[in-house]
Design a protein around this motif. Structure first.
Motif, PDB file in Angstrom:
ATOM      1  N   TYR A   1       0.871  -1.175   0.000  1.00  0.00           N
ATOM      2  CA  TYR A   1       0.000   0.000   0.000  1.00  0.00           C
ATOM      3  C   TYR A   1       0.910   1.227   0.000  1.00  0.00           C
ATOM      4  CZ  TYR A   1      -3.491  -3.491   1.210  1.00  0.00           C
ATOM      5  OH  TYR A   1      -4.318  -4.584   1.191  1.00  0.00           O
TER       6      TYR A   1
ATOM      7  N   ILE B   1     -10.597   1.570   5.363  1.00  0.00           N
ATOM      8  CA  ILE B   1      -9.745   1.444   6.553  1.00  0.00           C
ATOM      9  C   ILE B   1      -8.334   1.993   6.277  1.00  0.00           C
ATOM     10  CG2 ILE B   1      -8.852  -0.159   8.319  1.00  0.00           C
ATOM     11  CD1 ILE B   1     -11.867   0.158   8.496  1.00  0.00           C
ATOM     12  N   GLU B   2      -7.938   2.054   5.011  1.00  0.00           N
ATOM     13  CA  GLU B   2      -6.651   2.682   4.696  1.00  0.00           C
ATOM     14  C   GLU B   2      -6.865   4.170   4.427  1.00  0.00           C
ATOM     15  OE1 GLU B   2      -3.165   2.739   1.258  1.00  0.00           O
ATOM     16  OE2 GLU B   2      -5.266   2.635   0.731  1.00  0.00           O
TER      17      GLU B   2
ATOM     18  N   THR C   1      -4.711  -0.584  -2.858  1.00  0.00           N
ATOM     19  CA  THR C   1      -5.587   0.407  -2.247  1.00  0.00           C
ATOM     20  C   THR C   1      -6.537  -0.244  -1.247  1.00  0.00           C
ATOM     21  OG1 THR C   1      -5.391   1.876  -4.147  1.00  0.00           O
ATOM     22  CG2 THR C   1      -7.371   2.135  -2.795  1.00  0.00           C
ATOM     23  N   GLY C   2      -6.501   0.281  -0.035  1.00  0.00           N
ATOM     24  CA  GLY C   2      -7.252  -0.337   1.063  1.00  0.00           C
ATOM     25  C   GLY C   2      -8.657   0.194   1.204  1.00  0.00           C
ATOM     26  N   GLY C   3      -9.445  -0.018   0.153  1.00  0.00           N
ATOM     27  CA  GLY C   3     -10.843   0.399   0.188  1.00  0.00           C
ATOM     28  C   GLY C   3     -11.026   1.779  -0.410  1.00  0.00           C
TER      29      GLY C   3
ATOM     30  N   PHE D   1     -14.814   2.879  -1.999  1.00  0.00           N
ATOM     31  CA  PHE D   1     -16.267   3.084  -1.864  1.00  0.00           C
ATOM     32  C   PHE D   1     -16.710   4.435  -2.422  1.00  0.00           C
ATOM     33  CE2 PHE D   1     -14.568   0.865   1.960  1.00  0.00           C
ATOM     34  CZ  PHE D   1     -14.874  -0.417   1.560  1.00  0.00           C
TER      35      PHE D   1
ATOM     36  N   ILE E   1      -9.724  -2.362  -5.618  1.00  0.00           N
ATOM     37  CA  ILE E   1      -9.865  -1.651  -4.341  1.00  0.00           C
ATOM     38  C   ILE E   1     -10.552  -2.551  -3.319  1.00  0.00           C
ATOM     39  CG2 ILE E   1      -9.797   0.695  -5.274  1.00  0.00           C
ATOM     40  CD1 ILE E   1     -12.863   0.693  -5.285  1.00  0.00           C
ATOM     41  N   GLY E   2     -10.490  -3.840  -3.579  1.00  0.00           N
ATOM     42  CA  GLY E   2     -11.116  -4.793  -2.665  1.00  0.00           C
ATOM     43  C   GLY E   2     -12.268  -5.536  -3.312  1.00  0.00           C
TER      44      GLY E   2
ATOM     45  N   GLN F   1     -19.631  -8.380  -2.322  1.00  0.00           N
ATOM     46  CA  GLN F   1     -20.059  -7.006  -2.593  1.00  0.00           C
ATOM     47  C   GLN F   1     -21.388  -6.707  -1.904  1.00  0.00           C
ATOM     48  OE1 GLN F   1     -18.577  -4.277  -4.599  1.00  0.00           O
ATOM     49  NE2 GLN F   1     -17.070  -5.605  -3.668  1.00  0.00           N
TER      50      GLN F   1
ATOM     51  N   GLN G   1     -10.915  -8.712   1.292  1.00  0.00           N
ATOM     52  CA  GLN G   1     -11.258  -7.937   0.095  1.00  0.00           C
ATOM     53  C   GLN G   1     -10.161  -6.905  -0.168  1.00  0.00           C
ATOM     54  OE1 GLN G   1     -15.308  -6.597  -0.555  1.00  0.00           O
ATOM     55  NE2 GLN G   1     -16.199  -8.469   0.236  1.00  0.00           N
ATOM     56  N   CYS G   2     -10.292  -5.705   0.389  1.00  0.00           N
ATOM     57  CA  CYS G   2      -9.248  -4.710   0.091  1.00  0.00           C
ATOM     58  C   CYS G   2      -7.936  -5.068   0.775  1.00  0.00           C
ATOM     59  CB  CYS G   2      -9.686  -3.302   0.459  1.00  0.00           C
ATOM     60  SG  CYS G   2      -9.428  -2.850   2.187  1.00  0.00           S
TER      61      CYS G   2
ATOM     62  N   ILE H   1      -6.690  -4.381   3.779  1.00  0.00           N
ATOM     63  CA  ILE H   1      -6.001  -3.516   4.735  1.00  0.00           C
ATOM     64  C   ILE H   1      -6.283  -3.945   6.179  1.00  0.00           C
ATOM     65  CG2 ILE H   1      -7.708  -1.650   4.983  1.00  0.00           C
ATOM     66  CD1 ILE H   1      -4.040  -0.953   4.281  1.00  0.00           C
TER      67      ILE H   1
END
Lengths: 292, 755, 177
Positions: free
Chosen positions: B19, B182-183, B231-233, B235, B479-480, B639, C106-107, C109
């Motif tokens: 990341y 969360i990131e 990339t940690g999320g 949305f 991105i997850g 999802q 999933q992501c 982190i």
């Protein structure tokens, strides 16, 4: 990270004598640091004012739980995880176990200490209502020796305590309970875990065979500048038989001791109403116990 | 076939994924830390900047707005309009607006320095609510505080009021919502006149960042390079704001002559970056006695914050979805996005539709109560069907069976049986726990709205390597959600080769073509189709070249790639988006085919409310949806499940508390998202109806779940509390404090006084 | 306090993933930074810096903790396990394998911290029946995930529990597709 980490001097005494010596030599200079779960958050936010910290993690005298004839003595550095893992303690004081399990989440419970929770003196401290209801006593140690104080007298105002300069909480003692208590603990937080309480309640009650309340202890957190025992309500209830009128009476008495505030987590009105509801709920539970 | 394993799953599970904050730049041993000094006020004129304290300022890199023209750049973040500056020059328009940038090798000293920058500001009156913005006193943006306004008209709404059996009105509000990836956001930049600008960072849309950087620095496209780190999320939260951070990091790096890294801490990320738009919606609906919708008049308002950013498109999607999956002959949707002095609101999963659908689906329950029909029955009588038209006049050309989705949801959740049981149990005044069942029916248009995809004209590519592996080149980001896995699957299936032979290249604008942003539920349906098409042409090229027979094994395919490359050089096939022939949209009138297709859904929430603490919780959740063909069952269910829990947070706990336009609860302790202890069990059911223009029949699904959760939950709470309190439950988040207020004034019997 | 004033650095000796390590750092430096910057173990993530999200979870002395809340001075003499110490070489451990197969990441982190929370949970379970739904939820409640809605994480943990104790073990994770 908003704290200026290099600016913080931390010492780690290896014994209680050494720790107390630190506090004695430079009164007020050193801030005790236990599990870090409060102070490290202040550090993160850049608002940890004390630049000199006394980490107590290596002080053996502050650790361990021991059972005595008529009480349990819990070392200051006992974590909420250790409390929950101590079978005898939990059997004796389910209120304390429930309060310990309500702190943050497991990773917090594994570091946060009972004395840290007390010394931090937040009105929202999760252990406070349980300790109040359990008539806890605190051993305060200093260079000169130690003294015992009643926990219910310990919090003297918002973030104010009986701790004198040079004093540490050394241990917390909980007198054993006679059998037959009805108890309840309820933390009303913003969610089911990782929450700071909006209202917390701990109650203990015991009835004589004739239905009279021989003892009732009611404690609240987050609804006044300190956690408190609802003494007015307690004295209304003491020696009486619970009925709906008496419960209403007790709620009215509680009203006078509630001085909640509006803040980022809740409203004063919500805190007041929920406090009254929780009291009513507990008293109904106590009333119905043995009636069915 | 079992679901393919997540492509980068192993790296994520072992902590090896890189990341942005994990990156070490080869050849750059020294990276400076960068930070942003922000406005303490909502609106004002900046008079002076002071650098105080005993800070060794000469050791700092300091950037202000004045530095931008000095390097020939333009002080604006390029989105739809260029109204948002990169750094405040004189006019401050929201709290936390960036004014000064600092960089230094020592991050602790940097933080001390940040606190010693102070501003002299002449405050100006500010606007913090939609209602106040409408009054245009003061005007804080443009001529009249309006970013965009449009009206969708179908039939003749005003001709119906006189003769309708019933008219039902309601007003509904939704609050801002934080994406809470969360990131936290972060970027690293290397920038100088020689090499141009290169940034690495956490982002959804590399080409948006690229666009913003080329504008800010006035550089040609090939002098700017944007590389997505793992990339940690996102949305939606990493759709437009990363452009801002990239510009900041690059300005510092340019001036420093050294790489600069900016990583936001959580408090900064919460206070300064974009969130879901707050909304206010008024419904006026004419209904016949038997529950047919006769006319819907909808006034839809969004709070866009201080700059336009992407509010106009959020408004489009929200407005278009405002009348839901119902057939109504007369509809008017008046939609407006207004300026306030809060940080600009931005994209968040659902993009306007969760707001307008919350209002509609709560309103449908109110209509049902007035008409005297069960909520499911009212909806059933008004469902859109194949051949019928939506509010924009889009004729549904696909097999649409909403009654079947509804039945599936009712049955799977035991809706009718539980509702009856709860209604009975809720009568008992001694029982402080009241239970309820609630549902919502809704749809989500996949891909960009209107002619958006046509204008984007996305390009993706697939190329063969000498080793016989295949690389997928697209600017869409993992991105997850599983983009990497799905693209690899689509290509492997199209080529008939092993999944492991397909590599999806990390987006890097120097390497991948512009296949558009990773937003709008478009990655699988739109770009996945491009990737699939490119793979098919790669196969055809190999076959036509004679290197590959019509039927082949993976080994033969690999060999053929090697052969082709040694004989002919490169083998890279591109595919560009072409709008399916059936789509016809009028951008001016908001008429026609707003989307190529929709995903359709019926959601059911089962809740309980504790009258002692006024807390509502979701006990079970059932999500039934038709999303075309499910191409990857594990990812698709993931999802939906994740979206459902975000929706529950939106409904019950996630409150952005604004004080003078600034988020007051900008800590994870005080902005409350659900934990593992709060999550209900979530039952996910897919109905399938392959979409011919999607890869393997897929439609977009990413945003769909956010649209229908909050109304289902509130409808359930409303049922639990009974009709009087229900009429007061029109806003989210429905915190215990507001639930308590809703009960006040409702019947004593509902309050549960147990005496 | 002048920014130039700073405390004496200290030496912190500890064992990380079985290896003896020694660092010179500030006493109040966070264990999180010690791991990420001094030890180069960037698998441990920072999501909030205040013990709320659990992304920085590691094991210290076998106990699950938030490494953002531990000052370096308290790490002296401890044994620490991070995500980098969970797999056996290239072979994923059974928890990681279950997360991979059942969509628990999933992501990614929150994943390292989440995996450590599961390691801690399954270490403390003596028999499969101990993994009740309540125990599972409580064990993971300090690790925030914004992607999964926790459903696939619960399923992954139940599957991991199967892998450890044999097929019939563990709580129901609800509807399993």
């Amino acid at each position: 990270m908003r704290g200026n980490i290099p600016a913080y001097d931390v010492r780690a005494p290896k014994s209680l004598t050494e720790a107390l010596e630190f506090l004695h030599r430079e009164p007020g200079a050193w801030k005790p640091l236990a599990g870090g779960t409060d102070l490290m958050v202040l550090l993160e936010m850049g608002v940890l004012e004390h630049k000199r910290l006394l980490s107590l993690h290596a002080v053996p005298e502050l650790k361990g739980i021991r059972e005595e004839k008529d009480r349990f003595v819990i070392g200051a550095l006992t974590t909420f995880g250790e409390i929950q893992a101590h079978a005898e303690l939990c059997r004796e004081f389910p209120l304390l176990r429930e309060a310990a399990a309500s702190v943050g989440a497991i990773a917090i419970q594994n570091r946060a200490t009972l004395a840290g929770n007390i010394a931090n003196a937040s009105p929202a401290a999760d252990s406070a209502p349980a300790l109040l209801a359990l008539d806890a006593k605190l051993e305060l140690a200093s260079h000169e020796g130690s003294r015992w104080v009643e926990y219910r007298a310990f919090h003297t105002g918002y973030k104010k305590t009986l701790l004198q300069q040079g004093e540490l909480i050394r241990a917390i003692a909980l007198p054993k309970l006679a059998p037959g208590y009805v108890h309840a603990f309820r933390k009303v937080g913003t969610r089911k875990a990782q929450a700071i309480s909006k209202v917390a309640f701990a109650g203990l009650a015991r009835k004589a065979p004739d239905g009279k309340l021989t003892e009732v202890r009611l404690a609240f957190g987050s609804v006044a500048p300190t956690a408190f025992r609802a003494t007015t309500a307690e004295s209304r209830l003491q020696g009486r038989v619970l009925d709906l009128a008496l419960i209403r009476d007790a709620k009215q008495a509680l009203q006078q001791q509630l001085t909640p505030i509006d803040d980022v987590r809740s409203t004063a009105e919500y805190r007041r109403r929920v406090s009254l509801n929780l009291l009513e709920d507990f008293l109904l539970q106590a009333k119905n116990r043995g009636e069915a | 076939m079992a679901s393919r394993l997540r492509k980068e799953g192993r790296e994520k599970l072992t902590g090896r994924s890189q990341y942005v904050d994990d990156l070490r730049l080869p050849g750059h041993p020294e990276v400076l830390h960068g930070t942003t000094v922000r406005s303490p006020v909502a609106r004002g004129t900046l008079k002076a900047v002071r650098f105080g304290g005993s800070i060794p300022w000469k050791d700092f890199v300091i950037v202000t707005a004045k530095d931008i023209p000095a390097i020939g750049g333009k002080n604006a973040i390029a989105h739809i309009l260029h109204d948002q500056p990169c750094l405040v020059d004189e006019q401050i328009n929201h709290p936390e607006e960036a004014i000064v940038l600092l960089a230094h090798p020592d991050r602790f000293l940097l933080e001390e320095a940040r606190r010693h920058v102070t501003f002299e500001i002449d405050p100006l009156p500010a606007v913090f609510t939609i209602e106040k913005s409408l009054l245009k006193d003061p005007v804080i943006w443009g001529k009249d505080n309006t970013f965009k306004e449009f009206t969708i008209e179908k039939g003749d709404v005003d001709g119906v009021w006189q003769t309708a059996d019933l008219i039902v009105e309601g007003e509904y509000h939704t609050g801002a919502q934080e994406q809470l990836y969360i990131e936290p956001n972060g970027m690293i930049a290397v920038a100088n006149a020689n090499e141009g600008v290169t940034v690495w960072g956490s982002m959804q849309c590399p080409y948006y960042v690229h666009h913003a950087l080329t504008h800010l620095f006035a550089l040609p496209d090939d002098k700017v390079r944007v590389i997505q780190a793992e990339t940690g999320g996102g949305f939606g939260g990493k759709e437009d704001y990363p452009s801002m951070i990239a510009c900041h990091a690059a300005l510092l790096a340019w001036k420093a002559g050294k790489p600069v890294k900016i990583i936001y801490d959580r408090a900064e990320d919460l206070a300064a970056t974009t969130k879901r738009h707050p909304s206010s919606t008024r419904h006026r609906t004419a209904v016949s006695r038997d529950g047919k919708l006769l006319a819907m008049d909808i006034d839809f308002l969004l709070d866009g914050g201080a700059y336009m950013t992407i509010s106009t498109v959020v408004l489009s999607r929200g407005g278009i979805h405002a009348a839901g999956p119902y057939e109504c002959p007369n509809v008017r949707i008046h939609a407006r996005a207004l300026a306030t002095n809060s940080p600009p609101y931005g994209a968040f999963r659902g993009f306007g539709a969760p707001q307008s659908l919350f209002a509609l689906e709560r309103h449908m329950d109110e209509i049902a109560a007035k008409v005297g029909l069960a909520p499911e029955e009212l909806r059933r009588r008004n469902f859109l069907q194949e051949g019928k038209a939506t509010a924009t006049g889009q004729i549904i050309r696909e097999k649409l069976d909403l009654p079947k989705l509804l039945d599936s949801a009712l049955q799977s959740s035991e809706f009718i049986k539980k509702r009856k049981a709860f209604q009975e149990a809720n009568q008992d005044p001694a029982n402080p726990i009241k239970r309820g069942m609630g549902l919502s029916t809704f749809m989500h248009g996949a891909g960009f709205t209107g002619s958006g995809e046509k204008m984007l004209a996305s390009v993706a590519a697939v190329e063969a390597t000498p080793a016989g592996t295949v690389r997928v080149l697209a600017s869409n980001t993992e991105i997850g959600q599983g983009q990497r896995t799905v693209f690899a699957q689509l290509v492997a299936d199209a080529l008939g080769i092993d999944f492991d032979l397909v590599e999806v290249v990390q987006p890097d604008t120097k390497i991948v073509p512009n296949s558009g942003p990773t937003v709008a539920s478009r990655t699988t349906m739109i770009v996945g189709k491009l990737v699939e098409t490119a793979a098919i042409s790669l196969r055809q090229t190999l076959i036509q070249s004679g290197c590959l027979a019509k039927t082949y094994t993976t080994a033969e395919f690999r060999k053929a790639c090697g052969e082709y490359l040694s004989k002919l050089g490169a083998l890279k096939c591109f595919s560009q988006y072409q709008q399916p022939g059936h789509i016809d949209w009028d951008d001016q009138k908001y008429r026609g085919d707003a989307y190529g297709t929709f995903a359709w859904a019926v959601y059911v929430a089962e809740v309980s409310v504790d009258l002692r603490t006024y807390e509502a919780q979701v006990d079970h959740f059932t999500a039934v949806q038709e999303i075309g063909k499910v191409v990857h069952p594990v990812l698709a269910a993931g999802q939906i499940e994740g979206g459902v829990l975000q929706g529950i947070g939106y409904a019950l706990s996630e409150e952005v508390q604004l004080r003078n336009g600034r988020m007051a609860n900008n800590r994870l302790t005080n902005y409350i998202i659900p934990t593992a202890a709060d999550a209900p069990d979530i039952k996910v059911i897919f109905a399938e109806n392959p979409y011919p223009h999607g890869p393997q029949g897929a439609k977009g699904i990413g945003e769909l779940p956010l649209d229908g959760v909050a109304p289902a939950v509130l409808n359930a709470v409303a049922m639990a509390l009974g009709p009087e309190a229900a009429s007061r439950i029109h806003s989210i988040p429905l915190l215990p404090e507001s639930l308590m207020k809703a009960l006040d004034g409702a019947a004593e019997s509902v309050k549960g006084e147990r005496s | 306090m002048s920014p130039s004033m700073s405390a004496q650095k200290i030496t912190v000796r500890c064992k990380i993933n079985g290896q003896d390590r020694s660092f010179t750092t500030y006493p109040m430096a966070r264990l999180l930074d010690l791991l990420r910057e001094d030890a180069g173990l960037t698998g441990t993530k920072e999501g909030c810096g205040e013990g709320e999200c659990g992304a920085c979870s590691v094991l210290v002395g076998g106990e699950l903790v938030n490494s953002c809340l531990i000052p370096a001075i308290q790490a002296e003499g401890t044994e620490i396990t991070t995500i980098e110490g969970i797999a056996e070489g290239e072979k994923l451990n059974f928890i990681q394998q279950a997360f991979l197969e059942y969509g628990g990441a999933q992501c990614g982190i929150c994943t390292p911290g989440m995996v450590l929370a599961v390691v801690y949970l399954l270490n403390r379970i003596k028999k499969p029946e101990d993994l009740t739904e309540a125990a599972l939820r409580t064990a993971l409640a300090g690790n925030l995930c914004r992607c999964t809605g926790y459903t696939k994480i619960f399923e992954s943990v139940v599957r991991a529990c199967h892998a450890r104790f044999g097929a019939s073990a563990g709580a129901s994770s609800g509807d399993q597709r």
